[in-house]
Motif scaffolding. Structure first.
Motif, PDB file in Angstrom:
ATOM      1  N   ALA A  40     -11.235 -18.655 -34.354  1.00 33.87           N
ATOM      2  CA  ALA A  40     -12.419 -17.813 -34.521  1.00 33.87           C
ATOM      3  C   ALA A  40     -12.091 -16.514 -35.225  1.00 33.87           C
ATOM      4  CB  ALA A  40     -13.036 -17.533 -33.154  1.00 33.87           C
ATOM      5  N   ASP A  41     -10.802 -16.122 -35.221  1.00 34.13           N
ATOM      6  CA  ASP A  41     -10.420 -14.871 -35.871  1.00 34.13           C
ATOM      7  C   ASP A  41     -10.300 -15.015 -37.377  1.00 34.13           C
ATOM      8  OD1 ASP A  41     -10.270 -13.629 -33.415  1.00 34.13           O
ATOM      9  OD2 ASP A  41      -8.176 -14.221 -33.104  1.00 34.13           O
ATOM     10  N   GLU A  42     -10.270 -16.256 -37.895  1.00 39.47           N
ATOM     11  CA  GLU A  42     -10.164 -16.442 -39.336  1.00 39.47           C
ATOM     12  C   GLU A  42     -11.469 -16.003 -39.993  1.00 39.47           C
ATOM     13  OE1 GLU A  42      -9.169 -19.912 -42.601  1.00 39.47           O
ATOM     14  OE2 GLU A  42      -8.572 -20.119 -40.515  1.00 39.47           O
ATOM     15  N   GLU A  43     -11.371 -15.094 -40.934  1.00 36.08           N
ATOM     16  CA  GLU A  43     -12.558 -14.489 -41.529  1.00 36.08           C
ATOM     17  C   GLU A  43     -13.165 -15.415 -42.570  1.00 36.08           C
ATOM     18  OE1 GLU A  43     -13.936 -10.411 -43.860  1.00 36.08           O
ATOM     19  OE2 GLU A  43     -11.838 -10.736 -43.301  1.00 36.08           O
ATOM     20  N   LEU A  44     -14.440 -15.702 -42.389  1.00 35.49           N
ATOM     21  CA  LEU A  44     -15.197 -16.464 -43.372  1.00 35.49           C
ATOM     22  C   LEU A  44     -16.156 -15.518 -44.079  1.00 35.49           C
ATOM     23  CD1 LEU A  44     -16.043 -19.663 -41.294  1.00 35.49           C
ATOM     24  CD2 LEU A  44     -14.389 -19.479 -43.144  1.00 35.49           C
ATOM     25  N   PRO A  45     -16.496 -15.798 -45.325  1.00 33.40           N
ATOM     26  CA  PRO A  45     -17.419 -14.927 -46.060  1.00 33.40           C
ATOM     27  C   PRO A  45     -18.746 -14.783 -45.331  1.00 33.40           C
ATOM     28  CG  PRO A  45     -16.377 -16.510 -47.527  1.00 33.40           C
ATOM     29  CD  PRO A  45     -16.022 -16.923 -46.140  1.00 33.40           C
ATOM     30  N   THR A  46     -19.310 -13.583 -45.355  1.00 37.46           N
ATOM     31  CA  THR A  46     -20.610 -13.356 -44.727  1.00 37.46           C
ATOM     32  C   THR A  46     -21.717 -13.769 -45.690  1.00 37.46           C
ATOM     33  OG1 THR A  46     -20.623 -11.085 -45.548  1.00 37.46           O
ATOM     34  CG2 THR A  46     -19.723 -11.459 -43.334  1.00 37.46           C
ATOM     35  N   GLY A  47     -22.881 -14.028 -45.140  1.00 36.67           N
ATOM     36  CA  GLY A  47     -24.034 -14.371 -45.958  1.00 36.67           C
ATOM     37  C   GLY A  47     -24.074 -15.823 -46.386  1.00 36.67           C
ATOM     38  N   ILE A  48     -23.150 -16.630 -45.896  1.00 29.01           N
ATOM     39  CA  ILE A  48     -23.130 -18.051 -46.228  1.00 29.01           C
ATOM     40  C   ILE A  48     -23.733 -18.837 -45.070  1.00 29.01           C
ATOM     41  CG2 ILE A  48     -21.647 -20.060 -46.650  1.00 29.01           C
ATOM     42  CD1 ILE A  48     -19.755 -18.297 -48.141  1.00 29.01           C
ATOM     43  N   ARG A  49     -24.705 -19.667 -45.382  1.00 28.32           N
ATOM     44  CA  ARG A  49     -25.350 -20.476 -44.349  1.00 28.32           C
ATOM     45  C   ARG A  49     -24.505 -21.727 -44.102  1.00 28.32           C
ATOM     46  NH1 ARG A  49     -30.786 -21.629 -47.244  1.00 28.32           N
ATOM     47  NH2 ARG A  49     -29.239 -21.887 -48.901  1.00 28.32           N
ATOM     48  N   ILE A  50     -24.050 -21.877 -42.872  1.00 22.32           N
ATOM     49  CA  ILE A  50     -23.216 -23.018 -42.501  1.00 22.32           C
ATOM     50  C   ILE A  50     -23.932 -23.803 -41.415  1.00 22.32           C
ATOM     51  CG2 ILE A  50     -20.957 -23.761 -41.674  1.00 22.32           C
ATOM     52  CD1 ILE A  50     -19.881 -21.012 -42.505  1.00 22.32           C
ATOM     53  N   ALA A  51     -24.090 -25.098 -41.628  1.00 24.32           N
ATOM     54  CA  ALA A  51     -24.775 -25.964 -40.666  1.00 24.32           C
ATOM     55  C   ALA A  51     -23.814 -27.031 -40.177  1.00 24.32           C
ATOM     56  CB  ALA A  51     -26.004 -26.610 -41.305  1.00 24.32           C
ATOM     57  N   ALA A  52     -23.679 -27.143 -38.858  1.00 24.66           N
ATOM     58  CA  ALA A  52     -22.878 -28.206 -38.252  1.00 24.66           C
ATOM     59  C   ALA A  52     -23.805 -29.322 -37.802  1.00 24.66           C
ATOM     60  CB  ALA A  52     -22.075 -27.675 -37.071  1.00 24.66           C
ATOM     61  N   ILE A  53     -23.485 -30.531 -38.181  1.00 19.75           N
ATOM     62  CA  ILE A  53     -24.272 -31.719 -37.814  1.00 19.75           C
ATOM     63  C   ILE A  53     -23.447 -32.530 -36.828  1.00 19.75           C
ATOM     64  CG2 ILE A  53     -25.394 -33.815 -38.652  1.00 19.75           C
ATOM     65  CD1 ILE A  53     -25.518 -32.379 -41.421  1.00 19.75           C
ATOM     66  N   ALA A  82     -28.573 -25.601 -46.242  1.00 22.41           N
ATOM     67  CA  ALA A  82     -27.464 -24.676 -45.997  1.00 22.41           C
ATOM     68  C   ALA A  82     -26.583 -24.635 -47.236  1.00 22.41           C
ATOM     69  CB  ALA A  82     -26.662 -25.122 -44.775  1.00 22.41           C
ATOM     70  N   ASP A  83     -25.619 -23.714 -47.237  1.00 21.01           N
ATOM     71  CA  ASP A  83     -24.639 -23.650 -48.323  1.00 21.01           C
ATOM     72  C   ASP A  83     -23.455 -24.572 -48.055  1.00 21.01           C
ATOM     73  OD1 ASP A  83     -25.997 -21.544 -49.806  1.00 21.01           O
ATOM     74  OD2 ASP A  83     -25.377 -20.209 -48.179  1.00 21.01           O
ATOM     75  N   VAL A  84     -23.109 -24.701 -46.779  1.00 18.47           N
ATOM     76  CA  VAL A  84     -21.974 -25.521 -46.364  1.00 18.47           C
ATOM     77  C   VAL A  84     -22.409 -26.361 -45.166  1.00 18.47           C
ATOM     78  CG1 VAL A  84     -19.620 -25.522 -45.446  1.00 18.47           C
ATOM     79  CG2 VAL A  84     -20.293 -23.832 -47.174  1.00 18.47           C
ATOM     80  N   TYR A  85     -22.042 -27.628 -45.178  1.00 14.05           N
ATOM     81  CA  TYR A  85     -22.379 -28.542 -44.095  1.00 14.05           C
ATOM     82  C   TYR A  85     -21.095 -29.071 -43.464  1.00 14.05           C
ATOM     83  CZ  TYR A  85     -26.995 -28.748 -46.351  1.00 14.05           C
ATOM     84  OH  TYR A  85     -28.204 -28.440 -46.914  1.00 14.05           O
ATOM     85  N   LEU A  86     -21.054 -29.071 -42.144  1.00 10.44           N
ATOM     86  CA  LEU A  86     -19.928 -29.647 -41.422  1.00 10.44           C
ATOM     87  C   LEU A  86     -20.436 -30.818 -40.592  1.00 10.44           C
ATOM     88  CD1 LEU A  86     -17.017 -27.931 -39.649  1.00 10.44           C
ATOM     89  CD2 LEU A  86     -18.442 -29.464 -38.294  1.00 10.44           C
ATOM     90  N   MET A  87     -19.752 -31.947 -40.676  1.00 16.36           N
ATOM     91  CA  MET A  87     -20.104 -33.129 -39.890  1.00 16.36           C
ATOM     92  C   MET A  87     -18.969 -33.430 -38.921  1.00 16.36           C
ATOM     93  SD  MET A  87     -20.946 -37.010 -41.239  1.00 16.36           S
ATOM     94  CE  MET A  87     -19.228 -37.540 -41.405  1.00 16.36           C
TER      95      MET A  87
END
Length: 337
Positions: free
Chosen positions: A12-25, A94-99
């Motif tokens: 959780a400490d790894e910094e991801l860019p802000t303002g990016i919509r990420i959706a987990a499916i 979203a901008d990024v999708y995680l499955m």
């Protein structure tokens, strides 16, 4: 061709860019034992990610467990993981999708690293290659079957893939919105792999930990039943995605059959000057004609497939690439490109 990325086990400490919509499916069918932990781990790994649990006809309270854990629960009543992914890809923006599967066999804390790999590539598809860390994570026959399918797909579609059947992946928006999603059940992973190969999108592999299901959780996979379905899908995709190859193989086999039937007829004619087995001669001639027509059918379908690929490519290009991380003029993964 997949590129292997460095080990991206994240926190959780790894910094991801802000303002990016990420959706987990998270597709689920009767995962009440595991789904709460999956949602909690995903929330801890990527706090700003929207988590969608798709309940696929569960009867054990999976939806309530997911809702208590903080996920947004949606429903897909048509049975099958492929139907769930088809619905989710259509519904979510979203901008990024995680499955990821909802059975707590994949390491949710690998998510930040996989997302980072996608953004820094930039890639359109990150495949989580399973790394077994507990005895029994793979059911008997599954590991060997997976390796066999990897080899078949590599030979037919010309890509090297480390884990074709992995259910842990990260996608860009343009990958998701150009994906037709025709599979209904567990064949969806195969279709995703072949779609990436057909579009020749930039993609990479990241090793992720894979463990056994929690005690009391039952696997939904049926080794031989699902294996035959996947094999049938590979043949189906070969027919539609590689029509020249598919029809050429059939034409060659048909021509060899006609040749074998025709040899005795020709031998009789050379020896006697007559054709005493006329029906066999007609049959052999007909089979050879079918072989020729099959070959030219493949060539015609190949031309049509090229047009379809060009149109799909244009759809893909009409959408933006994954957003680049802040201050990253040159990706640290560019050496793989």
């Amino acid at each position: 061709m997949f590129r292997s990325e460095p080990d991206h086990r994240g926190t959780a400490d790894e910094e991801l860019p802000t303002g990016i919509r990420i959706a987990a499916i998270v597709p689920c069918h009767n995962e009440v034992i595991a789904v709460g932990k999956v949602v909690a781990d995903l929330r801890a790994a990527v706090p700003n990610m929207d988590i969608y649990v798709y309940d696929n006809n569960s009867t054990d309270g999976t939806d309530e467990a997911a809702r208590r854990a903080g996920a947004e629960v949606r429903y897909e009543r048509t049975k099958g993981k492929g139907n769930v992914i088809r619905r989710a890809f259509a519904d979510l923006d979203a901008d990024v999708y995680l499955m990821i599967d909802g059975d707590d066999t994949y390491d949710a804390f690998a998510a930040p690293g996989m997302i980072t790999a996608l953004l820094e590539g930039p890639y359109d598809h990150i495949l989580g290659v399973r790394r077994e860390v507990s005895h029994g994570a793979y059911r008997p026959g599954h590991a060997a079957g997976n390796r066999a399918f990897n080899l078949v797909v590599a030979r037919i579609f010309g890509i090297q893939v480390g884990d074709m059947l992995s259910g842990y992946r990260v996608f860009s928006r343009r990958f998701v919105k150009s994906f037709p999603a025709v599979s209904r059940e567990f064949e969806i992973e195969t279709e995703l792999t072949v779609h990436a190969a057909t579009l020749r999108v930039p993609q990479a592999e990241v090793a992720v930990d894979f463990t056994d299901r929690p005690a009391g959780a039952e696997s939904k996979l049926r080794t031989y039943h699902d294996g035959f379905k996947i094999l049938r899908l590979i043949l189906h995709l070969t027919r539609f995605e590689r029509p020249v190859f598919f029809h050429t193989v059939i034409a060659v086999l048909t021509a060899l059959l006609g040749f074998g039937l025709g040899v005795p007829v020709v031998a009789d004619f050379v020896r006697t000057g007559e054709v005493p087995r006329l029906p066999l001669a007609v049959l052999a001639t007909g089979i050879e004609l079918i072989a020729v027509m099959t070959f030219f059918l493949g060539m015609t379908l190949g031309a049509l497939k090229r047009t379809e690929d060009e149109n799909m490519r244009l759809v893909y290009l009409s959408m933006n690439a994954p957003p680049a991380p802040r201050g990253e003029a040159t990706s640290r993964h560019e050496r793989f490109s």
